[in-house]
Design a protein around this motif. Structure first.
Motif, PDB file in Angstrom:
ATOM      1  N   CYS A 108     -26.078  57.205   6.565  1.00  0.00           N
ATOM      2  CA  CYS A 108     -26.194  57.543   7.914  1.00  0.00           C
ATOM      3  C   CYS A 108     -24.859  58.673   7.831  1.00  0.00           C
ATOM      4  O   CYS A 108     -25.010  59.948   9.550  1.00  0.00           O
ATOM      5  CB  CYS A 108     -26.427  57.078   8.754  1.00  0.00           C
ATOM      6  SG  CYS A 108     -27.414  56.210   9.235  1.00  0.00           S
ATOM      7  N   GLY A 109     -24.174  58.511   6.985  1.00  0.00           N
ATOM      8  CA  GLY A 109     -23.176  59.532   7.553  1.00  0.00           C
ATOM      9  C   GLY A 109     -22.109  58.659   8.201  1.00  0.00           C
ATOM     10  O   GLY A 109     -20.749  59.821   8.744  1.00  0.00           O
ATOM     11  N   MET A 110     -22.013  57.702   8.358  1.00  0.00           N
ATOM     12  CA  MET A 110     -21.475  57.174   8.458  1.00  0.00           C
ATOM     13  C   MET A 110     -20.033  56.529   7.404  1.00  0.00           C
ATOM     14  O   MET A 110     -19.799  56.321   6.636  1.00  0.00           O
ATOM     15  CB  MET A 110     -21.492  56.287   9.508  1.00  0.00           C
ATOM     16  CG  MET A 110     -22.174  56.723  10.440  1.00  0.00           C
ATOM     17  SD  MET A 110     -22.793  55.410  10.893  1.00  0.00           S
ATOM     18  CE  MET A 110     -21.686  54.846  12.911  1.00  0.00           C
ATOM     19  N   ASP A 111     -18.838  55.565   8.058  1.00  0.00           N
ATOM     20  CA  ASP A 111     -18.357  54.798   7.155  1.00  0.00           C
ATOM     21  C   ASP A 111     -18.631  53.474   6.612  1.00  0.00           C
ATOM     22  O   ASP A 111     -19.488  53.226   7.931  1.00  0.00           O
ATOM     23  CB  ASP A 111     -16.676  54.668   7.857  1.00  0.00           C
ATOM     24  CG  ASP A 111     -16.478  53.756   8.766  1.00  0.00           C
ATOM     25  OD1 ASP A 111     -17.297  53.855   9.208  1.00  0.00           O
ATOM     26  OD2 ASP A 111     -14.929  54.181   9.150  1.00  0.00           O
ATOM     27  N   GLU A 112     -18.161  52.833   6.071  1.00  0.00           N
ATOM     28  CA  GLU A 112     -18.869  51.283   5.465  1.00  0.00           C
ATOM     29  C   GLU A 112     -19.623  50.536   6.746  1.00  0.00           C
ATOM     30  O   GLU A 112     -19.920  49.842   6.818  1.00  0.00           O
ATOM     31  CB  GLU A 112     -18.717  50.768   4.445  1.00  0.00           C
ATOM     32  CG  GLU A 112     -18.231  52.045   3.401  1.00  0.00           C
ATOM     33  CD  GLU A 112     -17.503  50.857   2.077  1.00  0.00           C
ATOM     34  OE1 GLU A 112     -17.276  49.464   1.863  1.00  0.00           O
ATOM     35  OE2 GLU A 112     -17.799  51.744   0.912  1.00  0.00           O
ATOM     36  N   ASP A 113     -18.478  50.371   7.527  1.00  0.00           N
ATOM     37  CA  ASP A 113     -18.491  49.411   8.753  1.00  0.00           C
ATOM     38  C   ASP A 113     -19.181  50.043   9.350  1.00  0.00           C
ATOM     39  O   ASP A 113     -19.672  49.899  10.619  1.00  0.00           O
ATOM     40  CB  ASP A 113     -16.869  48.867   8.651  1.00  0.00           C
ATOM     41  CG  ASP A 113     -16.173  49.717   9.694  1.00  0.00           C
ATOM     42  OD1 ASP A 113     -16.730  51.032   9.864  1.00  0.00           O
ATOM     43  OD2 ASP A 113     -14.530  48.956  10.195  1.00  0.00           O
ATOM     44  N   GLY A 114     -19.634  51.511   9.384  1.00  0.00           N
ATOM     45  CA  GLY A 114     -20.180  51.858  11.027  1.00  0.00           C
ATOM     46  C   GLY A 114     -19.277  52.547  11.948  1.00  0.00           C
ATOM     47  O   GLY A 114     -19.780  53.130  12.649  1.00  0.00           O
ATOM     48  N   PRO A 166     -33.165  40.363   4.365  1.00  0.00           N
ATOM     49  CA  PRO A 166     -31.919  39.281   3.878  1.00  0.00           C
ATOM     50  C   PRO A 166     -31.184  40.191   3.413  1.00  0.00           C
ATOM     51  O   PRO A 166     -30.248  39.885   2.575  1.00  0.00           O
ATOM     52  CB  PRO A 166     -32.238  38.348   4.049  1.00  0.00           C
ATOM     53  CG  PRO A 166     -33.634  38.219   3.042  1.00  0.00           C
ATOM     54  CD  PRO A 166     -34.200  39.152   4.167  1.00  0.00           C
ATOM     55  N   ARG A 167     -32.164  41.479   2.444  1.00  0.00           N
ATOM     56  CA  ARG A 167     -31.084  41.759   0.935  1.00  0.00           C
ATOM     57  C   ARG A 167     -31.153  43.331   1.543  1.00  0.00           C
ATOM     58  O   ARG A 167     -30.447  44.318   0.607  1.00  0.00           O
ATOM     59  CB  ARG A 167     -32.133  42.276   0.133  1.00  0.00           C
ATOM     60  CG  ARG A 167     -32.196  40.704  -1.475  1.00  0.00           C
ATOM     61  CD  ARG A 167     -33.072  41.408  -1.868  1.00  0.00           C
ATOM     62  NE  ARG A 167     -34.385  42.177  -2.586  1.00  0.00           N
ATOM     63  CZ  ARG A 167     -34.713  42.388  -2.681  1.00  0.00           C
ATOM     64  NH1 ARG A 167     -35.524  41.542  -3.282  1.00  0.00           N
ATOM     65  NH2 ARG A 167     -35.620  43.772  -3.283  1.00  0.00           N
ATOM     66  N   PHE A 168     -30.453  43.905   2.908  1.00  0.00           N
ATOM     67  CA  PHE A 168     -30.796  44.779   3.409  1.00  0.00           C
ATOM     68  C   PHE A 168     -29.174  45.089   3.172  1.00  0.00           C
ATOM     69  O   PHE A 168     -28.342  43.943   3.709  1.00  0.00           O
ATOM     70  CB  PHE A 168     -31.430  44.736   5.194  1.00  0.00           C
ATOM     71  CG  PHE A 168     -30.076  46.018   5.644  1.00  0.00           C
ATOM     72  CD1 PHE A 168     -31.367  47.475   5.154  1.00  0.00           C
ATOM     73  CD2 PHE A 168     -29.788  46.386   6.720  1.00  0.00           C
ATOM     74  CE1 PHE A 168     -31.163  48.923   5.764  1.00  0.00           C
ATOM     75  CE2 PHE A 168     -28.810  47.567   7.247  1.00  0.00           C
ATOM     76  CZ  PHE A 168     -29.830  48.598   6.935  1.00  0.00           C
ATOM     77  N   ASN A 169     -28.731  46.419   2.698  1.00  0.00           N
ATOM     78  CA  ASN A 169     -27.249  46.550   2.494  1.00  0.00           C
ATOM     79  C   ASN A 169     -27.072  47.179   3.677  1.00  0.00           C
ATOM     80  O   ASN A 169     -27.226  49.024   3.422  1.00  0.00           O
ATOM     81  CB  ASN A 169     -27.287  47.626   1.309  1.00  0.00           C
ATOM     82  CG  ASN A 169     -26.051  47.635   0.676  1.00  0.00           C
ATOM     83  OD1 ASN A 169     -24.431  47.772   1.514  1.00  0.00           O
ATOM     84  ND2 ASN A 169     -25.647  47.234  -0.517  1.00  0.00           N
ATOM     85  N   ARG A 170     -26.367  46.767   4.864  1.00  0.00           N
ATOM     86  CA  ARG A 170     -25.766  47.184   5.517  1.00  0.00           C
ATOM     87  C   ARG A 170     -24.613  48.302   5.511  1.00  0.00           C
ATOM     88  O   ARG A 170     -24.370  49.405   6.099  1.00  0.00           O
ATOM     89  CB  ARG A 170     -25.085  46.668   6.775  1.00  0.00           C
ATOM     90  CG  ARG A 170     -24.488  46.878   7.485  1.00  0.00           C
ATOM     91  CD  ARG A 170     -24.003  45.885   9.480  1.00  0.00           C
ATOM     92  NE  ARG A 170     -24.094  46.414  10.185  1.00  0.00           N
ATOM     93  CZ  ARG A 170     -24.617  46.197  11.846  1.00  0.00           C
ATOM     94  NH1 ARG A 170     -25.849  45.539  10.513  1.00  0.00           N
ATOM     95  NH2 ARG A 170     -24.706  46.256  12.683  1.00  0.00           N
ATOM     96  N   SER A 171     -23.445  48.110   4.372  1.00  0.00           N
ATOM     97  CA  SER A 171     -23.131  49.938   3.935  1.00  0.00           C
ATOM     98  C   SER A 171     -23.206  50.186   3.434  1.00  0.00           C
ATOM     99  O   SER A 171     -23.134  51.880   4.272  1.00  0.00           O
ATOM    100  CB  SER A 171     -21.395  48.877   3.667  1.00  0.00           C
ATOM    101  OG  SER A 171     -21.856  48.837   2.548  1.00  0.00           O
ATOM    102  N   SER A 198     -24.178  54.358  18.214  1.00  0.00           N
ATOM    103  CA  SER A 198     -24.821  53.231  18.659  1.00  0.00           C
ATOM    104  C   SER A 198     -26.422  52.736  18.329  1.00  0.00           C
ATOM    105  O   SER A 198     -26.799  51.461  18.317  1.00  0.00           O
ATOM    106  CB  SER A 198     -24.730  53.033  20.309  1.00  0.00           C
ATOM    107  OG  SER A 198     -24.681  51.846  20.472  1.00  0.00           O
ATOM    108  N   ILE A 199     -26.698  53.313  17.755  1.00  0.00           N
ATOM    109  CA  ILE A 199     -29.060  53.385  17.857  1.00  0.00           C
ATOM    110  C   ILE A 199     -28.557  53.412  15.908  1.00  0.00           C
ATOM    111  O   ILE A 199     -28.788  52.441  16.097  1.00  0.00           O
ATOM    112  CB  ILE A 199     -29.407  55.283  18.117  1.00  0.00           C
ATOM    113  CG1 ILE A 199     -29.082  54.986  19.283  1.00  0.00           C
ATOM    114  CG2 ILE A 199     -30.587  54.804  16.947  1.00  0.00           C
ATOM    115  CD1 ILE A 199     -29.935  56.510  19.567  1.00  0.00           C
ATOM    116  N   ALA A 200     -27.420  53.810  15.319  1.00  0.00           N
ATOM    117  CA  ALA A 200     -27.444  53.495  13.446  1.00  0.00           C
ATOM    118  C   ALA A 200     -27.612  51.959  13.732  1.00  0.00           C
ATOM    119  O   ALA A 200     -28.101  50.881  12.520  1.00  0.00           O
ATOM    120  CB  ALA A 200     -26.505  53.987  13.096  1.00  0.00           C
ATOM    121  N   ASP A 201     -26.590  51.406  14.532  1.00  0.00           N
ATOM    122  CA  ASP A 201     -26.022  50.038  14.396  1.00  0.00           C
ATOM    123  C   ASP A 201     -26.956  48.905  15.106  1.00  0.00           C
ATOM    124  O   ASP A 201     -27.201  48.111  14.234  1.00  0.00           O
ATOM    125  CB  ASP A 201     -25.051  49.229  15.180  1.00  0.00           C
ATOM    126  CG  ASP A 201     -24.114  48.420  14.966  1.00  0.00           C
ATOM    127  OD1 ASP A 201     -23.599  47.794  14.118  1.00  0.00           O
ATOM    128  OD2 ASP A 201     -24.635  47.713  16.040  1.00  0.00           O
TER     129      ASP A 201
END
Length: 66
Positions: A55-61, A44-49, A30-33
Protein backbone atom coordinates in the motif's frame (compact mmCIF):
# COMPACT_ATOMS: atom_id res chain seq x y z
CA UNK A 1 -9.81 -14.05 -1.55
CA UNK A 2 -6.48 -14.69 -3.20
CA UNK A 3 -3.09 -12.99 -3.24
CA UNK A 4 -4.08 -11.32 -6.53
CA UNK A 5 -7.11 -9.80 -4.81
CA UNK A 6 -4.98 -8.49 -1.95
CA UNK A 7 -2.51 -7.01 -4.43
CA UNK A 8 -5.35 -5.25 -6.28
CA UNK A 9 -6.65 -3.76 -3.03
CA UNK A 10 -3.17 -2.55 -2.10
CA UNK A 11 -2.72 -0.99 -5.54
CA UNK A 12 -5.97 0.96 -5.16
CA UNK A 13 -4.89 2.22 -1.72
CA UNK A 14 -1.45 3.21 -3.06
CA UNK A 15 -2.93 5.01 -6.09
CA UNK A 16 -5.36 6.98 -3.94
CA UNK A 17 -2.56 7.96 -1.59
CA UNK A 18 -0.37 9.09 -4.50
CA UNK A 19 -3.20 11.29 -5.80
CA UNK A 20 -3.98 12.63 -2.32
CA UNK A 21 -3.38 16.29 -1.48
CA UNK A 22 -2.42 15.37 2.09
CA UNK A 23 -5.77 16.08 3.69
CA UNK A 24 -7.14 12.56 3.59
CA UNK A 25 -4.03 10.46 4.23
CA UNK A 26 -5.26 9.55 7.72
CA UNK A 27 -8.54 8.35 6.26
CA UNK A 28 -6.77 6.33 3.58
CA UNK A 29 -4.52 4.75 6.24
CA UNK A 30 -7.59 3.89 8.32
CA UNK A 31 -9.22 2.24 5.32
CA UNK A 32 -6.02 0.25 4.66
CA UNK A 33 -6.02 -0.93 8.28
CA UNK A 34 -9.69 -1.92 8.12
CA UNK A 35 -9.14 -3.81 4.88
CA UNK A 36 -6.18 -5.61 6.46
CA UNK A 37 -8.45 -6.74 9.31
CA UNK A 38 -11.02 -8.08 6.84
CA UNK A 39 -8.30 -9.85 4.84
CA UNK A 40 -6.85 -11.43 7.99
CA UNK A 41 -10.28 -12.74 8.95
CA UNK A 42 -10.71 -14.13 5.44
CA UNK A 43 -7.31 -15.82 5.24
CA UNK A 44 -5.17 -16.79 8.25
CA UNK A 45 -2.07 -16.76 6.01
CA UNK A 46 -2.65 -13.11 5.05
CA UNK A 47 0.55 -11.12 5.59
CA UNK A 48 -0.46 -7.79 7.12
CA UNK A 49 2.99 -6.18 6.91
CA UNK A 50 3.40 -7.19 3.23
CA UNK A 51 -0.02 -5.66 2.54
CA UNK A 52 0.96 -2.37 4.19
CA UNK A 53 4.23 -2.33 2.26
CA UNK A 54 2.31 -2.88 -0.99
CA UNK A 55 0.00 0.00 0.00
CA UNK A 56 3.05 2.27 0.37
CA UNK A 57 3.07 2.25 4.17
CA UNK A 58 5.65 1.08 6.69
CA UNK A 59 5.36 -2.49 7.95
CA UNK A 60 3.01 -1.69 10.82
CA UNK A 61 0.83 0.72 8.82
CA UNK A 62 1.75 3.67 11.02
CA UNK A 63 3.38 5.93 8.41
CA UNK A 64 3.40 6.43 4.68
CA UNK A 65 6.61 5.63 2.87
CA UNK A 66 7.64 8.34 0.44
Amino acid sequence: MTRKDYEKLARVIREHRQNDDGLASGTIASIADSLACVCEADNPRFNRSAFFTACGMDEDGAEWVI
